[in-house]
Design an enzyme around this catalytic site. Sequence first.
Site, PDB file in Angstrom:
ATOM      1  N   GLU A 130      43.273  40.893  51.692  1.00 34.04           N
ATOM      2  CA  GLU A 130      42.142  40.783  51.450  1.00 34.04           C
ATOM      3  C   GLU A 130      42.320  39.505  52.920  1.00 34.04           C
ATOM      4  O   GLU A 130      41.057  39.539  53.988  1.00 34.04           O
ATOM      5  CB  GLU A 130      41.806  40.319  50.804  1.00 34.04           C
ATOM      6  N   TRP A 165      41.882  36.238  41.534  1.00 33.79           N
ATOM      7  CA  TRP A 165      42.393  36.092  43.075  1.00 33.79           C
ATOM      8  C   TRP A 165      42.643  36.815  44.059  1.00 33.79           C
ATOM      9  O   TRP A 165      42.970  38.070  43.943  1.00 33.79           O
ATOM     10  CB  TRP A 165      43.242  35.673  42.177  1.00 33.79           C
ATOM     11  N   ARG A 195      41.992  45.095  38.281  1.00 34.26           N
ATOM     12  CA  ARG A 195      41.936  45.525  36.583  1.00 34.26           C
ATOM     13  C   ARG A 195      42.385  45.001  35.515  1.00 34.26           C
ATOM     14  O   ARG A 195      42.190  44.915  34.399  1.00 34.26           O
ATOM     15  CB  ARG A 195      40.560  46.931  36.912  1.00 34.26           C
ATOM     16  N   CYS A 206      37.989  48.059  42.463  1.00 37.38           N
ATOM     17  CA  CYS A 206      38.433  47.116  41.616  1.00 37.38           C
ATOM     18  C   CYS A 206      40.032  47.255  41.872  1.00 37.38           C
ATOM     19  O   CYS A 206      40.762  47.712  40.957  1.00 37.38           O
ATOM     20  CB  CYS A 206      38.438  45.767  41.417  1.00 37.38           C
TER      21      CYS A 206
HETATM   22  N1  ARG Z   1      37.368  40.918  50.231  1.00 36.10           N
HETATM   23  C1  ARG Z   1      36.543  39.462  49.828  1.00 36.10           C
HETATM   24  C2  ARG Z   1      37.365  38.565  50.685  1.00 36.10           C
HETATM   25  O1  ARG Z   1      38.570  38.357  51.051  1.00 36.10           O
HETATM   26  C3  ARG Z   1      37.005  39.073  48.456  1.00 36.10           C
HETATM   27  C4  ARG Z   1      36.794  40.763  47.166  1.00 36.10           C
HETATM   28  C5  ARG Z   1      37.036  40.286  45.499  1.00 36.10           C
HETATM   29  N2  ARG Z   1      38.165  39.732  45.802  1.00 36.10           N
HETATM   30  C6  ARG Z   1      39.145  38.916  44.531  1.00 36.10           C
HETATM   31  N3  ARG Z   1      40.317  39.326  45.184  1.00 36.10           N
HETATM   32  N4  ARG Z   1      38.646  39.225  43.158  1.00 36.10           N
HETATM   33  O2  ARG Z   1      37.312  37.313  50.344  1.00 36.10           O
END
Ligand code: ARG
Length: 399
Positions: free
Chosen positions: A252, A247, A77, A74
Amino acid sequence: MSYPQMSLQASLQELLLEAQAYLSLFHHECGIPEAYPERLTRMQAEMERTGSYWHTYEELAYGAKIAWRNNTRCIGRLHWKSLAVRDMRHLETAEEIFTALVEHLRLATNGGKIRSMITIFAPAVPGRSGIRIWNPQLIRYAGYCQPNGSIIGDPSHAGLTDVIRRLGWKGGAGTPFDLLPLVIQLPNQPPKLFELPRDVVLEVPLSHPDYAWFARLGLKWHALPVISNLRLEIGGISYPAAPFNGWYMGTEIGARNLGDINRYNLLPLIAEQMGLDTRSDRTLWKDRALVELNVAVLSSFAGHGVTIVDHHTASRQFLRHEELETQAGRTVPAHWVWIVPPISGSASPIFHITHYKNTILKPNFFYQRVPWQGPLQQSITLLTQKNLRNATASHVFRE
Ligand code: ARG
């Protein structure tokens, strides 16, 4: 002494050591070391009586925060202390658990101003399977396999979609963004399906500040990533159902979920709309499409008042986290491959730091067995008679 008894002793011994280590850490970090010896005595007595022990709310909440701090995958953090922890260990039915999950979505989404949150359900009892949420995240889009081998929706959830249909789900409208129902399973019970109320799932339609055609693609993504398939371990106690969220970082969605070849694979479509020459890799059409897709994600989330962080800011925040941890006398273990952003890697300071150690400290979040890929017999007994009639082992239990 027979073998089963020996292993029982060994695991009790292990639990005792884990509990000691965590309770000591907890009392030290919370600045109450004088309370540790007494707590240790109570924990040992409880363990002798019951074979396990029960965390206080404070131990549970702090353990969840440290699990986040310790998670080497992560980049976010810095915010570990601000995790809101909901203690739902007392819930006993799948219906109650579902209600708590819906409540989690509401509270964490918070109208777009996202709050980091974890909801913790009952711990696993040694020697018995614990509560499981089958979905990897509370909000996931279905992936429907077509007869020609293509997939409508999210290909990474085609397997789960298939399994859920065999559990009796009739399927959604058939769009690329159909919400999957939740699958909740209590120990030694068949899994149960629950449809999410539409109004608890905040979604952001994607548009681009410079390209009017972008909005017409009809793309969107959900605001809240709530990971629901990891096991939280604190002081030797396992919480197999402890969904948590932060968030999104833009990449991602913009790089991985929408861009990956084995996900929505949208780069060719976007490059074509941009009028790029896609015949040769050397035009860097993929890179240019990636950047614009990510611009669209960040600006759309911002435009809808939904919390999101860009990868440059997140990288800087991670370095700040390292500074604070160093001041607190701790090092920051990290998995470089996971925390370097998936686009413009070398533009992130993290890329240039090569000394990270992927050390796994506890408390932490761990992968666990995929629930529907258990021993064949166990899974068969979990299926209802109706499901069994039109399913054979080979296509039910495929990955
Ligand atoms: N990578 C994952 C997604 O796109 C989420 C993982 C957790 N990400 C976060 N920002 N807490 O669905």
